[in-house]
Design an enzyme around this catalytic site. Structure first.
Site, PDB file in Angstrom:
ATOM      1  N   HIS A   1      48.926-145.363  18.229  1.00  0.00           N
ATOM      2  CA  HIS A   1      50.310-145.395  18.688  1.00  0.00           C
ATOM      3  C   HIS A   1      50.831-146.819  18.483  1.00  0.00           C
ATOM      4  CE1 HIS A   1      53.852-145.436  20.991  1.00  0.00           C
ATOM      5  NE2 HIS A   1      53.334-146.068  22.018  1.00  0.00           N
TER       6      HIS A   1
ATOM      7  N   CYS B   1      53.802-141.335  24.933  1.00  0.00           N
ATOM      8  CA  CYS B   1      53.295-141.899  23.677  1.00  0.00           C
ATOM      9  C   CYS B   1      51.994-141.248  23.222  1.00  0.00           C
ATOM     10  CB  CYS B   1      53.105-143.395  23.825  1.00  0.00           C
ATOM     11  SG  CYS B   1      54.594-144.182  24.405  1.00  0.00           S
TER      12      CYS B   1
ATOM     13  N   ASN C   1      58.440-149.412  18.928  1.00  0.00           N
ATOM     14  CA  ASN C   1      57.653-148.363  19.588  1.00  0.00           C
ATOM     15  C   ASN C   1      58.527-147.111  19.666  1.00  0.00           C
ATOM     16  OD1 ASN C   1      56.477-146.633  21.447  1.00  0.00           O
ATOM     17  ND2 ASN C   1      55.959-148.234  22.907  1.00  0.00           N
TER      18      ASN C   1
HETATM   19  N1  ACO Z   1      62.492-162.295  25.358  1.00  0.00           N
HETATM   20  C1  ACO Z   1      62.201-163.493  25.909  1.00  0.00           C
HETATM   21  N2  ACO Z   1      61.432-163.632  26.981  1.00  0.00           N
HETATM   22  C2  ACO Z   1      60.955-162.523  27.545  1.00  0.00           C
HETATM   23  C3  ACO Z   1      61.212-161.248  27.030  1.00  0.00           C
HETATM   24  C4  ACO Z   1      62.025-161.165  25.897  1.00  0.00           C
HETATM   25  N3  ACO Z   1      62.353-159.994  25.320  1.00  0.00           N
HETATM   26  N4  ACO Z   1      60.580-160.335  27.788  1.00  0.00           N
HETATM   27  C5  ACO Z   1      59.939-161.013  28.745  1.00  0.00           C
HETATM   28  N5  ACO Z   1      60.167-162.328  28.615  1.00  0.00           N
HETATM   29  C6  ACO Z   1      59.663-163.417  29.440  1.00  0.00           C
HETATM   30  C7  ACO Z   1      59.293-162.954  30.804  1.00  0.00           C
HETATM   31  O1  ACO Z   1      60.434-162.923  31.639  1.00  0.00           O
HETATM   32  C8  ACO Z   1      58.286-164.004  31.223  1.00  0.00           C
HETATM   33  O2  ACO Z   1      58.992-165.129  31.647  1.00  0.00           O
HETATM   34  P1  ACO Z   1      58.462-165.947  32.937  1.00  0.00           P
HETATM   35  O3  ACO Z   1      57.093-166.430  32.535  1.00  0.00           O
HETATM   36  O4  ACO Z   1      59.495-167.005  33.072  1.00  0.00           O
HETATM   37  O5  ACO Z   1      58.433-164.951  34.049  1.00  0.00           O
HETATM   38  C9  ACO Z   1      57.604-164.366  29.914  1.00  0.00           C
HETATM   39  O6  ACO Z   1      58.469-163.904  28.867  1.00  0.00           O
HETATM   40  C10 ACO Z   1      56.247-163.728  29.747  1.00  0.00           C
HETATM   41  O7  ACO Z   1      56.335-162.351  30.111  1.00  0.00           O
HETATM   42  P2  ACO Z   1      55.092-161.417  30.047  1.00  0.00           P
HETATM   43  O8  ACO Z   1      55.491-160.055  30.489  1.00  0.00           O
HETATM   44  O9  ACO Z   1      53.918-162.078  30.661  1.00  0.00           O
HETATM   45  O10 ACO Z   1      54.862-161.380  28.465  1.00  0.00           O
HETATM   46  P3  ACO Z   1      53.638-160.825  27.684  1.00  0.00           P
HETATM   47  O11 ACO Z   1      53.093-161.889  26.840  1.00  0.00           O
HETATM   48  O12 ACO Z   1      52.731-160.038  28.574  1.00  0.00           O
HETATM   49  O13 ACO Z   1      54.340-159.794  26.706  1.00  0.00           O
HETATM   50  C11 ACO Z   1      54.785-157.429  26.488  1.00  0.00           C
HETATM   51  C12 ACO Z   1      55.122-158.723  27.214  1.00  0.00           C
HETATM   52  C13 ACO Z   1      55.101-157.606  25.022  1.00  0.00           C
HETATM   53  C14 ACO Z   1      55.628-156.333  27.072  1.00  0.00           C
HETATM   54  C15 ACO Z   1      53.281-157.156  26.695  1.00  0.00           C
HETATM   55  O14 ACO Z   1      52.940-157.217  28.043  1.00  0.00           O
HETATM   56  C16 ACO Z   1      52.899-155.817  26.150  1.00  0.00           C
HETATM   57  O15 ACO Z   1      52.878-155.610  24.961  1.00  0.00           O
HETATM   58  N6  ACO Z   1      52.565-154.876  27.042  1.00  0.00           N
HETATM   59  C17 ACO Z   1      52.316-153.521  26.638  1.00  0.00           C
HETATM   60  C18 ACO Z   1      53.613-152.840  26.667  1.00  0.00           C
HETATM   61  C19 ACO Z   1      53.603-151.603  25.889  1.00  0.00           C
HETATM   62  O16 ACO Z   1      53.092-151.534  24.798  1.00  0.00           O
HETATM   63  N7  ACO Z   1      54.251-150.608  26.458  1.00  0.00           N
HETATM   64  C20 ACO Z   1      54.406-149.384  25.874  1.00  0.00           C
HETATM   65  C21 ACO Z   1      53.075-148.672  25.702  1.00  0.00           C
HETATM   66  S1  ACO Z   1      53.099-147.085  26.204  1.00  0.00           S
HETATM   67  C22 ACO Z   1      54.378-146.469  25.521  1.00  0.00           C
HETATM   68  O17 ACO Z   1      54.515-146.637  24.328  1.00  0.00           O
HETATM   69  C23 ACO Z   1      55.423-145.799  26.327  1.00  0.00           C
END
Ligand code: ACO
EC number: 2.3.1.180
Length: 326
Positions: free
Chosen positions: A253, A112, A283
């Site tokens: 990004h 990214c 993304n």
């Molecule tokens: N739908 C419903 N529930 C979901 C989903 C989904 N798609 N995905 C995860 N959950 C659940 C999880 O299983 C978890 O459940 P649990 O509490 O029962 O275990 C709950 O939702 C919370 O999960 P978290 O991972 O804590 O959710 P968070 O609020 O952190 O959001 C996210 C997740 C959106 C991925 C966040 O962590 C984020 O944005 N991280 C950065 C990721 C990113 O941008 N990556 C790419 C950047 S680099 C590149 O571009 C390659």
């Protein structure tokens, strides 16, 4: 002096839209969860009718048209991608598809961060006067590499390509850049090759396996982005002897709206200066910055003379920023 300027931009979008509703038919998720955690409403993914090179060629043609150049005006094509159609590199396929017969073409792999890294690489050839005109394409087809049964990753990514034409000129419109790598965080975000030893001949094996789908520690990546992106923007502005108040636009990004909001907040940059299209495209990895840039240019938001900070971040871990005058 010797420098460079961006003189054209263009994009190509994958051929199938995939809404949050569509995703809720594939994995256990909801439009509400996806929108509130990421800001995404839909993304586009490639059918078998498109590939990275076909998207790259289309984006390149549009950027050349805006620049008023022909393919054979190009000296160099840099393709920033982590999802080439061919592991030997896909820049040559774009060179061939465009008919850019004079141009050397090679790939840059930095996930990214790839587009910003590619911009800074291209600048070296232009500043030294080795080349006059460079086409930089950022594109990815991560839909090929997502585990479509893993709701924690499959909702996040879309496919696309964006391109810019860079031209050498006396004044340097790339005011400063900064780039960092932290390999100790490599395990946060991977698209790994898994070797499987196969017996070859007496006492010798060959490690032929397959690439595994994307794995990500979302919370770690989030923490990394929100800590390092504001820091690198401050550093690059300091280097350019500017402050956040001088910026007309910030294009990060497009990983997640919450990351963009948190970075804007930490830097006290007004929301209206933070360009976002993550709601529409998800993304798109190396494509996300040129997609957002081209859209803002074509909408007439970004105007001649505007000051723009660009920042990419992701797998590696790597992060990179540039300040450019449009
Ligand atoms: N739908 C419903 N529930 C979901 C989903 C989904 N798609 N995905 C995860 N959950 C659940 C999880 O299983 C978890 O459940 P649990 O509490 O029962 O275990 C709950 O939702 C919370 O999960 P978290 O991972 O804590 O959710 P968070 O609020 O952190 O959001 C996210 C997740 C959106 C991925 C966040 O962590 C984020 O944005 N991280 C950065 C990721 C990113 O941008 N990556 C790419 C950047 S680099 C590149 O571009 C390659």
């Amino acid at each position: 002096g010797s420098g460079l300027k961006i003189i054209g931009s263009g994009t190509a979008i994958a051929d199938q839209s995939l809404t949050n509703q569509d995703l809720s038919n594939i994995v256990e998720t909801s439009d509400e969860w996806i929108q509130s955690r990421t800001g995404m409403r839909q993304r586009y993914i490639c059918s078998a009718n498109e590939n990275l090179a076909s998207l790259g060629v289309k984006a390149g043609q549009k950027a050349l048209a805006m620049a008023g150049l022909q393919p054979d005006d190009l000296d160099l094509i840099i393709l920033a991608t982590s999802t080439p159609d061919d592991l030997f590199g896909s820049a040559a396929q774009i060179q061939g598809g465009l008919g850019a017969t004079r141009a050397f073409a090679f790939d840059v792999t930095a996930a990214c961060s790839g587009f910003v890294v590619g911009l800074n690489v291209a600048a070296q050839f232009l500043r030294t006067g080795v080349y006059q005109r460079v086409l930089l394409v950022g594109g990815d087809v991560l839909s090929r590499w997502v585990d479509w049964s893993d709701r924690t990753t499959c909702v996040l990514f879309g496919d696309g390509a964006g391109a810019v034409v860079l031209q050498r000129q006396a004044q340097d419109n790339l005011l400063a850049f900064e780039m960092y790598t932290d390999g100790s965080g490599n395990g946060c975000l991977n698209l790994p090759y898994q070797a499987v030893p196969q017996p070859l001949t007496a006492g010798k094996t060959v490690a032929q396996g397959t690439y595994q789908p994307i794995t990500m520690n979302g919370r770690e990546v989030y923490r990394f982005a929100v800590a390092k992106v504001p820091e690198i923007i401050e550093k690059v502005l300091f280097k350019a002897e500017l402050t956040t108040a001088d910026l007309d636009w910030v294009i990060l990004h497009q990983a997640n709206q919450r990351i963009m909001d948190a970075v804007g907040d930490r830097l006290a940059i007004p929301l209206e200066k933070m360009i976002s299209n993550v709601g529409n495209y998800g993304n798109t990895s190396a494509a996300s910055i040129p997609l957002a840039l081209d859209q803002a240019v074509r909408e007439g938001k970004i105007k001649e003379g505007d000051l723009i900070a660009l920042a990419g971040f992701g797998a590696g871990l790597t992060w990179a920023a540039s300040v450019v005058r449009w």
